[in-house]
Design a protein around this motif. Structure first.
Motif, mmCIF file in Angstrom:
data_model
loop_
_atom_site.group_PDB
_atom_site.id
_atom_site.type_symbol
_atom_site.label_atom_id
_atom_site.label_comp_id
_atom_site.label_asym_id
_atom_site.label_seq_id
_atom_site.Cartn_x
_atom_site.Cartn_y
_atom_site.Cartn_z
ATOM 1 N N ALA A 18 0.837 -1.202 0.000
ATOM 2 C CA ALA A 18 0.000 0.000 0.000
ATOM 3 C C ALA A 18 0.872 1.253 0.000
ATOM 4 C CB ALA A 18 -0.933 -0.005 1.207
ATOM 5 N N ALA A 19 1.958 1.224 0.759
ATOM 6 C CA ALA A 19 2.867 2.365 0.790
ATOM 7 C C ALA A 19 3.521 2.567 -0.572
ATOM 8 C CB ALA A 19 3.930 2.161 1.872
ATOM 9 N N ALA A 20 3.861 1.480 -1.252
ATOM 10 C CA ALA A 20 4.463 1.579 -2.584
ATOM 11 C C ALA A 20 3.464 2.163 -3.579
ATOM 12 C CB ALA A 20 4.938 0.209 -3.046
ATOM 13 N N ARG A 21 2.194 1.758 -3.484
ATOM 14 C CA ARG A 21 1.166 2.313 -4.373
ATOM 15 C C ARG A 21 0.957 3.802 -4.097
ATOM 16 N NH1 ARG A 21 -1.480 -2.605 -3.143
ATOM 17 N NH2 ARG A 21 -2.824 -1.499 -1.673
ATOM 18 N N ARG A 22 0.934 4.181 -2.820
ATOM 19 C CA ARG A 22 0.800 5.596 -2.478
ATOM 20 C C ARG A 22 1.983 6.398 -2.996
ATOM 21 N NH1 ARG A 22 -0.939 3.584 2.385
ATOM 22 N NH2 ARG A 22 1.074 3.957 3.322
ATOM 23 N N HIS A 23 3.185 5.856 -2.817
ATOM 24 C CA HIS A 23 4.376 6.559 -3.287
ATOM 25 C C HIS A 23 4.346 6.707 -4.799
ATOM 26 C CE1 HIS A 23 8.424 8.075 -3.258
ATOM 27 N NE2 HIS A 23 8.741 7.198 -4.196
ATOM 28 N N GLU A 24 3.926 5.671 -5.513
ATOM 29 C CA GLU A 24 3.827 5.728 -6.976
ATOM 30 C C GLU A 24 2.842 6.810 -7.408
ATOM 31 O OE1 GLU A 24 4.028 4.286 -11.023
ATOM 32 O OE2 GLU A 24 5.003 3.274 -9.359
ATOM 33 N N ARG A 25 1.737 6.916 -6.703
ATOM 34 C CA ARG A 25 0.680 7.853 -7.094
ATOM 35 C C ARG A 25 0.997 9.296 -6.691
ATOM 36 N NH1 ARG A 25 -5.692 7.644 -5.344
ATOM 37 N NH2 ARG A 25 -6.297 9.422 -6.565
ATOM 38 N N PHE A 26 1.518 9.502 -5.510
ATOM 39 C CA PHE A 26 1.666 10.846 -4.953
ATOM 40 C C PHE A 26 3.108 11.346 -4.893
ATOM 41 C CE2 PHE A 26 -2.208 9.136 -2.881
ATOM 42 C CZ PHE A 26 -3.115 10.004 -3.458
ATOM 43 N N SER A 27 4.078 10.632 -5.442
ATOM 44 C CA SER A 27 5.471 11.042 -5.288
ATOM 45 C C SER A 27 5.877 12.151 -6.247
ATOM 46 C CB SER A 27 6.400 9.841 -5.496
ATOM 47 O OG SER A 27 6.272 9.369 -6.834
ATOM 48 N N HIS A 28 5.074 12.453 -7.253
ATOM 49 C CA HIS A 28 5.428 13.519 -8.189
ATOM 50 C C HIS A 28 4.251 14.474 -8.356
ATOM 51 C CE1 HIS A 28 3.490 10.358 -10.519
ATOM 52 N NE2 HIS A 28 3.065 11.307 -11.324
ATOM 53 N N LEU A 29 4.592 15.711 -8.674
ATOM 54 C CA LEU A 29 3.575 16.731 -8.878
ATOM 55 C C LEU A 29 3.025 16.643 -10.300
ATOM 56 C CD1 LEU A 29 5.388 19.745 -7.210
ATOM 57 C CD2 LEU A 29 3.490 18.420 -6.293
ATOM 58 N N PRO A 30 1.795 17.084 -10.506
ATOM 59 C CA PRO A 30 1.268 17.093 -11.871
ATOM 60 C C PRO A 30 2.014 18.120 -12.727
ATOM 61 C CG PRO A 30 -0.286 18.101 -10.351
ATOM 62 C CD PRO A 30 0.833 17.548 -9.528
ATOM 63 N N GLU A 31 1.848 18.004 -14.020
ATOM 64 C CA GLU A 31 2.518 18.925 -14.937
ATOM 65 C C GLU A 31 2.056 20.354 -14.657
ATOM 66 O OE1 GLU A 31 2.631 19.753 -19.711
ATOM 67 O OE2 GLU A 31 2.197 17.745 -18.993
ATOM 68 N N ARG A 32 3.000 21.277 -14.686
ATOM 69 C CA ARG A 32 2.693 22.670 -14.361
ATOM 70 C C ARG A 32 1.892 23.322 -15.488
ATOM 71 N NH1 ARG A 32 6.721 27.544 -12.565
ATOM 72 N NH2 ARG A 32 5.037 29.029 -12.335
ATOM 73 N N ILE A 33 0.893 24.095 -15.119
ATOM 74 C CA ILE A 33 0.095 24.846 -16.074
ATOM 75 C C ILE A 33 0.510 26.299 -15.967
ATOM 76 C CG2 ILE A 33 -2.228 25.539 -16.724
ATOM 77 C CD1 ILE A 33 -3.221 22.944 -15.471
ATOM 78 N N HIS A 34 0.954 26.872 -17.077
ATOM 79 C CA HIS A 34 1.401 28.256 -17.090
ATOM 80 C C HIS A 34 0.197 29.192 -17.083
ATOM 81 C CE1 HIS A 34 5.483 26.935 -17.778
ATOM 82 N NE2 HIS A 34 5.024 26.111 -18.684
#
Length: 65
Positions: A18-34
């Motif tokens: 579960a921790a690995a799935r959370r890390h996979e999902r939430f470890s990066h920010l979405p693409e920046r919108i200018h």
């Protein structure tokens, strides 16, 4: 809502998965919108050239007609 684990997993392995799935999902920010991509500029209405013409007798039509 109940969480179901597979029978061969221990509680520790399920928590690690579960921790690995959370890390996979939430470890990066979405693409920046200018900011320039969030604004669209266009006129509210199309310009009407007949509307802006001056009519000297308009007051006659409005008030005496």
């Amino acid at each position: 809502m109940a969480h179901r684990t597979e029978l061969h997993e221990t509680p520790g392995e399920a928590a690690d998965a579960a921790a690995a799935r959370r890390h996979e999902r939430f470890s990066h920010l979405p693409e920046r919108i200018h900011p320039q991509d969030t604004v669209e500029t266009r006129p509210a209405t199309l310009p009407d050239p007949a509307r802006d013409t001056y009519n000297a007798d308009e007051w006659l039509i409005r008030y005496c007609g």
